[in-house]
Design a protein around this motif. Sequence first.
Motif, PDB file in Angstrom:
ATOM      1  N   GLY A 260      24.797 -11.111 -45.190  1.00 55.32           N
ATOM      2  CA  GLY A 260      24.865  -9.672 -45.493  1.00 55.32           C
ATOM      3  C   GLY A 260      25.446  -8.891 -44.343  1.00 55.32           C
ATOM      4  N   VAL A 261      24.577  -8.290 -43.529  1.00 59.36           N
ATOM      5  CA  VAL A 261      24.997  -7.548 -42.342  1.00 59.36           C
ATOM      6  C   VAL A 261      24.422  -8.254 -41.124  1.00 59.36           C
ATOM      7  CG1 VAL A 261      24.954  -5.366 -41.082  1.00 59.36           C
ATOM      8  CG2 VAL A 261      25.089  -5.359 -43.586  1.00 59.36           C
ATOM      9  N   ILE A 262      25.302  -8.656 -40.227  1.00 59.34           N
ATOM     10  CA  ILE A 262      24.894  -9.364 -39.017  1.00 59.34           C
ATOM     11  C   ILE A 262      25.116  -8.458 -37.822  1.00 59.34           C
ATOM     12  CG2 ILE A 262      25.359 -11.347 -37.516  1.00 59.34           C
ATOM     13  CD1 ILE A 262      26.208 -12.899 -40.010  1.00 59.34           C
ATOM     14  N   GLY A 263      24.093  -8.284 -37.012  1.00 58.23           N
ATOM     15  CA  GLY A 263      24.208  -7.522 -35.775  1.00 58.23           C
ATOM     16  C   GLY A 263      24.298  -8.472 -34.593  1.00 58.23           C
ATOM     17  N   ILE A 264      25.199  -8.195 -33.678  1.00 59.44           N
ATOM     18  CA  ILE A 264      25.363  -9.038 -32.499  1.00 59.44           C
ATOM     19  C   ILE A 264      25.313  -8.168 -31.252  1.00 59.44           C
ATOM     20  CG2 ILE A 264      26.848 -10.691 -31.288  1.00 59.44           C
ATOM     21  CD1 ILE A 264      27.959 -11.500 -34.006  1.00 59.44           C
ATOM     22  N   ILE A 265      24.382  -8.480 -30.363  1.00 59.23           N
ATOM     23  CA  ILE A 265      24.255  -7.783 -29.084  1.00 59.23           C
ATOM     24  C   ILE A 265      24.700  -8.749 -28.000  1.00 59.23           C
ATOM     25  CG2 ILE A 265      22.680  -6.654 -27.483  1.00 59.23           C
ATOM     26  CD1 ILE A 265      20.927  -5.876 -29.804  1.00 59.23           C
ATOM     27  N   PHE A 266      25.687  -8.339 -27.207  1.00 64.76           N
ATOM     28  CA  PHE A 266      26.232  -9.271 -26.226  1.00 64.76           C
ATOM     29  C   PHE A 266      26.627  -8.537 -24.955  1.00 64.76           C
ATOM     30  CE2 PHE A 266      29.602  -7.676 -28.840  1.00 64.76           C
ATOM     31  CZ  PHE A 266      30.751  -7.608 -28.060  1.00 64.76           C
TER      32      PHE A 266
ATOM     33  N   MET B 240      17.863  -2.482 -32.608  1.00 65.88           N
ATOM     34  CA  MET B 240      16.980  -3.617 -32.894  1.00 65.88           C
ATOM     35  C   MET B 240      15.953  -3.312 -33.982  1.00 65.88           C
ATOM     36  SD  MET B 240      16.148  -4.965 -29.040  1.00 65.88           S
ATOM     37  CE  MET B 240      17.388  -4.831 -27.751  1.00 65.88           C
ATOM     38  N   LYS B 241      15.804  -2.038 -34.320  1.00 65.09           N
ATOM     39  CA  LYS B 241      14.827  -1.635 -35.350  1.00 65.09           C
ATOM     40  C   LYS B 241      15.481  -1.337 -36.696  1.00 65.09           C
ATOM     41  CE  LYS B 241      11.844  -1.312 -31.893  1.00 65.09           C
ATOM     42  NZ  LYS B 241      10.960  -2.441 -31.542  1.00 65.09           N
ATOM     43  N   MET B 242      16.776  -1.572 -36.823  1.00 66.75           N
ATOM     44  CA  MET B 242      17.500  -1.198 -38.038  1.00 66.75           C
ATOM     45  C   MET B 242      17.386  -2.272 -39.134  1.00 66.75           C
ATOM     46  SD  MET B 242      18.971   1.802 -37.945  1.00 66.75           S
ATOM     47  CE  MET B 242      18.845   3.083 -36.684  1.00 66.75           C
ATOM     48  N   ASN B 243      16.178  -2.752 -39.354  1.00 68.83           N
ATOM     49  CA  ASN B 243      15.982  -3.817 -40.349  1.00 68.83           C
ATOM     50  C   ASN B 243      16.202  -3.326 -41.778  1.00 68.83           C
ATOM     51  OD1 ASN B 243      13.395  -2.561 -39.328  1.00 68.83           O
ATOM     52  ND2 ASN B 243      12.620  -3.465 -41.242  1.00 68.83           N
ATOM     53  N   ARG B 244      16.267  -2.029 -41.973  1.00 68.78           N
ATOM     54  CA  ARG B 244      16.551  -1.499 -43.316  1.00 68.78           C
ATOM     55  C   ARG B 244      17.982  -1.830 -43.728  1.00 68.78           C
ATOM     56  NH1 ARG B 244      16.110   4.931 -45.037  1.00 68.78           N
ATOM     57  NH2 ARG B 244      16.855   4.688 -47.194  1.00 68.78           N
ATOM     58  N   TYR B 245      18.867  -1.955 -42.732  1.00 69.46           N
ATOM     59  CA  TYR B 245      20.285  -2.163 -43.029  1.00 69.46           C
ATOM     60  C   TYR B 245      20.830  -3.504 -42.526  1.00 69.46           C
ATOM     61  CZ  TYR B 245      19.822   2.933 -43.377  1.00 69.46           C
ATOM     62  OH  TYR B 245      19.411   4.198 -43.700  1.00 69.46           O
ATOM     63  N   VAL B 246      20.263  -4.026 -41.459  1.00 69.02           N
ATOM     64  CA  VAL B 246      20.791  -5.225 -40.795  1.00 69.02           C
ATOM     65  C   VAL B 246      19.911  -6.421 -41.149  1.00 69.02           C
ATOM     66  CG1 VAL B 246      21.445  -6.261 -38.582  1.00 69.02           C
ATOM     67  CG2 VAL B 246      21.687  -3.791 -38.935  1.00 69.02           C
ATOM     68  N   ASP B 247      20.541  -7.524 -41.559  1.00 73.51           N
ATOM     69  CA  ASP B 247      19.798  -8.679 -42.057  1.00 73.51           C
ATOM     70  C   ASP B 247      19.397  -9.674 -40.977  1.00 73.51           C
ATOM     71  OD1 ASP B 247      19.889  -8.281 -45.070  1.00 73.51           O
ATOM     72  OD2 ASP B 247      21.997  -8.081 -44.558  1.00 73.51           O
ATOM     73  N   VAL B 248      20.209  -9.790 -39.942  1.00 70.83           N
ATOM     74  CA  VAL B 248      19.881 -10.715 -38.858  1.00 70.83           C
ATOM     75  C   VAL B 248      20.533 -10.210 -37.580  1.00 70.83           C
ATOM     76  CG1 VAL B 248      21.850 -12.281 -39.168  1.00 70.83           C
ATOM     77  CG2 VAL B 248      19.714 -13.167 -38.222  1.00 70.83           C
ATOM     78  N   LEU B 249      19.900 -10.507 -36.450  1.00 71.06           N
ATOM     79  CA  LEU B 249      20.390 -10.074 -35.153  1.00 71.06           C
ATOM     80  C   LEU B 249      20.605 -11.307 -34.278  1.00 71.06           C
ATOM     81  CD1 LEU B 249      20.930  -7.279 -33.903  1.00 71.06           C
ATOM     82  CD2 LEU B 249      18.609  -7.321 -32.983  1.00 71.06           C
ATOM     83  N   ILE B 250      21.765 -11.362 -33.615  1.00 70.43           N
ATOM     84  CA  ILE B 250      22.086 -12.500 -32.745  1.00 70.43           C
ATOM     85  C   ILE B 250      22.413 -11.970 -31.354  1.00 70.43           C
ATOM     86  CG2 ILE B 250      23.572 -14.500 -32.376  1.00 70.43           C
ATOM     87  CD1 ILE B 250      24.188 -14.451 -35.388  1.00 70.43           C
TER      88      ILE B 250
END
Length: 419
Positions: free
Chosen positions: A115-121, A190-200
């Motif tokens: 779905g929507v993947i968030g990546i913090i790098f 990091m709290k946007m679980n309403r829109y983001v499905d997984v965080l890497i």
Amino acid sequence: MVNLEELCKNACEVKNQIGMLGCDSKNRVLISAADMLLKQEKEILEANAIDVENGKKNQMPEGLLDRLTLNHDRIQSMADGLKQVAALDDPIGEVLSMKKRPNGLIIGKRRVPIGVIGIIFEARPNVTSDAFGLCFKTGNCVILKGGSDAIHSNIAIVKALKAALTMEGVPETALSLIEDTSRETAAEFMKMNRYVDVLIPRGGKGLIQAVVNQATIPVIETGTGNCHIYVDETADFDMAINIINNAKTQRIGVCNAAESLIVHSAIAAEFLPKLYTKLKESNVELRGDERALQYLGAAKELVKPATEEDWGKEYLDYIMSVKIVDSIDEAIGHINRYNTGHSEAIITKDYDEAQKFLNEVDAACVYVNASTRFTDGNEFGFGAEIGISTQKLHARGPMGLDALTSTKYIIYGNGQIRK
């Protein structure tokens, strides 16, 4: 600038549309994106030069500065990576199983986008294109949160990638960059679980732990790399020295570089002076236990005593810890205590010792007679990679296309009701 919640909402609104794109459409975007990186190379390098200069002013460590720096070859490699991903088989829609139940129901399992993947790098601008390529190929939207060290580079790269999306008639919100680099915005993301499905998260230990501890979004943990090489008593010295030198010095600022060396006591007196001579060419400092200091010569300028902290440290520098052991069991115990679950190697001629090492070392990638530097999505044939997962759920090791998919069950019936 679009606020964070709106940015995440925009990605969520188009995720189904992106997930339904056919393979040909996705591949056209990826090839266009590769071409656009090269067309906008001048702008990207100019932006990167600002980041590099700021890094030098801020006394960024050499290993991190190397990660940050772009040049023609690295941009070409980023473009090639996108084309390689385009050439890979599309996993979306793959039916993994199909079975008929006694009641006549046919139950199948199919790969679908996450779905929507968030990546913090952190300061690795090549992650920007790699992450986009892999996420887009698997029908996912991606939201990127880079660090301040690479912000100018990331903005320029994302601009090129978005131009390719627009050119191919695909919503540009399939890719988003959070330009606010503050910790407060990162914590909010990091709290946007309403829109983001997984965080890497991709970066150092501090970043990864912050994401794991603070996020309300499910996290795939990518790890730091305290990678070990164990030189067994049967090891070929020339092979071992060549592998250790490659794993330590080819690129010091990467997670698959070797940081820790373990040597069997039966060969340490003869082997370590030869290794020291080779590593001295690159000014590698060796931090050893008491026996290692004895064999290396404690008075040498590149030899220092190790502390407890050294056994578990990812240096990202020309430094290596050295531990002497009396058995493979002791070596495995030391590795499993101090490693980060990334990549471990044994150099040996003994088949049984090799198999024991493969079976008992707890890490994502375990090597026999090869450099840890091969832990890489491209080297494993995945094209680019999203990171090296050091956890055990969902994905482990280099994360290619399959790791960015989920599954759904598809069930065919002809009127069945449950009794």
